[in-house]
Design a protein around this motif. Structure first.
Motif, PDB file in Angstrom:
ATOM      1  N   ARG A   1       4.173 -10.741  10.365  1.00 56.15           N
ATOM      2  CA  ARG A   1       3.018 -11.169  11.158  1.00 56.15           C
ATOM      3  C   ARG A   1       1.965 -11.798  10.246  1.00 56.15           C
ATOM      4  O   ARG A   1       1.441 -12.874  10.527  1.00 56.15           O
ATOM      5  CB  ARG A   1       2.429  -9.955  11.868  1.00 56.15           C
ATOM      6  CG  ARG A   1       1.963 -10.196  13.274  1.00 56.15           C
ATOM      7  CD  ARG A   1       1.282  -8.976  13.824  1.00 56.15           C
ATOM      8  NE  ARG A   1       2.198  -7.953  14.321  1.00 56.15           N
ATOM      9  CZ  ARG A   1       2.717  -7.961  15.552  1.00 56.15           C
ATOM     10  NH1 ARG A   1       2.410  -8.937  16.389  1.00 56.15           N
ATOM     11  NH2 ARG A   1       3.520  -7.009  15.939  1.00 56.15           N
ATOM     12  N   THR A   2       1.674 -11.106   9.151  1.00 54.61           N
ATOM     13  CA  THR A   2       0.677 -11.616   8.207  1.00 54.61           C
ATOM     14  C   THR A   2       1.153 -12.903   7.549  1.00 54.61           C
ATOM     15  O   THR A   2       0.409 -13.891   7.491  1.00 54.61           O
ATOM     16  CB  THR A   2       0.402 -10.562   7.115  1.00 54.61           C
ATOM     17  OG1 THR A   2       0.063  -9.328   7.733  1.00 54.61           O
ATOM     18  CG2 THR A   2      -0.744 -11.012   6.220  1.00 54.61           C
TER      19      THR A   2
ATOM     20  N   SER B   1       0.857 -15.783   9.822  1.00 53.71           N
ATOM     21  CA  SER B   1      -0.515 -16.245  10.035  1.00 53.71           C
ATOM     22  C   SER B   1      -0.990 -17.042   8.816  1.00 53.71           C
ATOM     23  O   SER B   1      -1.836 -17.926   8.929  1.00 53.71           O
ATOM     24  CB  SER B   1      -1.443 -15.063  10.311  1.00 53.71           C
ATOM     25  OG  SER B   1      -1.820 -14.438   9.108  1.00 53.71           O
TER      26      SER B   1
ATOM     27  N   GLN C   1      -0.155 -20.655   9.081  1.00 57.60           N
ATOM     28  CA  GLN C   1      -1.113 -21.364   9.933  1.00 57.60           C
ATOM     29  C   GLN C   1      -2.395 -21.726   9.161  1.00 57.60           C
ATOM     30  O   GLN C   1      -2.846 -22.864   9.160  1.00 57.60           O
ATOM     31  CB  GLN C   1      -1.493 -20.463  11.125  1.00 57.60           C
ATOM     32  CG  GLN C   1      -1.146 -21.009  12.474  1.00 57.60           C
ATOM     33  CD  GLN C   1       0.364 -20.989  12.735  1.00 57.60           C
ATOM     34  OE1 GLN C   1       1.187 -20.866  11.829  1.00 57.60           O
ATOM     35  NE2 GLN C   1       0.724 -21.139  13.999  1.00 57.60           N
ATOM     36  N   ASP C   2      -2.948 -20.715   8.489  1.00 57.01           N
ATOM     37  CA  ASP C   2      -4.253 -20.885   7.851  1.00 57.01           C
ATOM     38  C   ASP C   2      -4.095 -21.307   6.388  1.00 57.01           C
ATOM     39  O   ASP C   2      -3.935 -20.493   5.489  1.00 57.01           O
ATOM     40  CB  ASP C   2      -5.010 -19.548   7.935  1.00 57.01           C
ATOM     41  CG  ASP C   2      -6.381 -19.652   7.293  1.00 57.01           C
ATOM     42  OD1 ASP C   2      -6.716 -20.728   6.760  1.00 57.01           O
ATOM     43  OD2 ASP C   2      -7.110 -18.648   7.325  1.00 57.01           O
TER      44      ASP C   2
END
Lengths: 153, 153
Positions: free
Chosen positions: A67-68, A71, A74-75
DNA sequence: CTTGAACCTCAAGTGGCTTTAACTCGTATG
DNA sequence: CATACGAGTTAAAGCCACTTGAGGTTCAAG
């Protein structure tokens, strides 16, 4: 025309359809558009993201770690160092488990060897290998093993 | 006088009380006598059996395997060769997992190294390590890794 | 007698899915 | 047009080996 059904996505990412639905349910995959008749429709974005997820899972990262990591993709302002830290932490875990399993390998192969040596003529009441496992002796486990196996997988 | 309470048994066998109750529930441990007031009372037999069970579990045997191994301790007419077969099967599993983890170690440490090499000056939008994980390219996973990690633990 | 640790039972939670049941949808064939 | 079949849908239960929690009882010390 455009858009994969769940089976197509599953095939492309070597996943099962129930797993994809499960990932959606736990919020790891977005909820896709539905076509007429309520069936999920996926695009190339989804193929990419799921490929990424599956690869991380193959690497043994937990769902939370994935999950991390996802993300971070994305960032782009964080990304690399943070990802490296997660990977490094995971690497430490993998190495710890590796040491455990190596100790285990020694212990169990010693046990098998003992069985073979002591019970050459087939099963008999003289077998002691099993008994030794229930002795609460001083740290020694299987004969020939001096490693502490710790907690196994 | 004679007889351990669950806490004493737990301490002697490095187990937790709930785990002991759980083993009782699944039929791995016998149901012990109760004293006045309904508390469990254990004897040295129980210490031996639970020691055996815990040691097998530390060796990574499944509950079902332990069940069989424990019954072999009872029945001396079978015992050794059968135990060896179970241990040998388990040894094969351990070795397989060992190979998996070694491949994993290579992959992940390669990933960490890539991160370190490409993002020396801190995080930035040029990081590509993560992106590579979502590419559906031909079998190659992390740069520098040519092992197929298979399914992780 | 009061306290507090240790005990009791029963139920639910953990992770990461898989499996089952009972249903609907889409398409190809008779 | 009817029907059969595969692929999709949902919700819920099952897996492993425990762990955790709630809520109540018993025991030993002070």
């Amino acid at each position: 025309m455009s858009g994969y059904k769940i089976g197509a996505l599953a095939e492309r990412t070597r996943t099962s359809a129930p797993t994809i639905r499960y990932y959606e349910q736990i919020g790891l995959l977005r909820r896709p558009d539905r076509q007429e008749g309520n069936q999920r429709r996926y695009g190339d974005d989804d193929v990419h993201r799921l490929t990424f997820i599956r690869r991380c899972r193959e690497f043994g990262f937990s769902i939370d770690q994935v999950r991390t990591l996802a993300s971070l993709v994305q960032d782009r302002t964080r990304s690399c160092t943070e990802a490296r830290d997660i990977a490094q932490a995971h690497l430490a875990e993998v190495r710890a488990k590796l040491r455990e399993l190596m100790a285990l390998e020694v212990s169990i192969s010693a046990f098998v060897a003992t069985c073979d040596a002591k019970c050459v003529g087939g099963p008999g009441p003289d077998c002691v290998s099993l008994d030794e496992l229930s002795m609460s002796n001083s740290g020694k486990t299987t004969p020939g093993c001096n490693a502490d196996p710790g907690i196994a997988a």
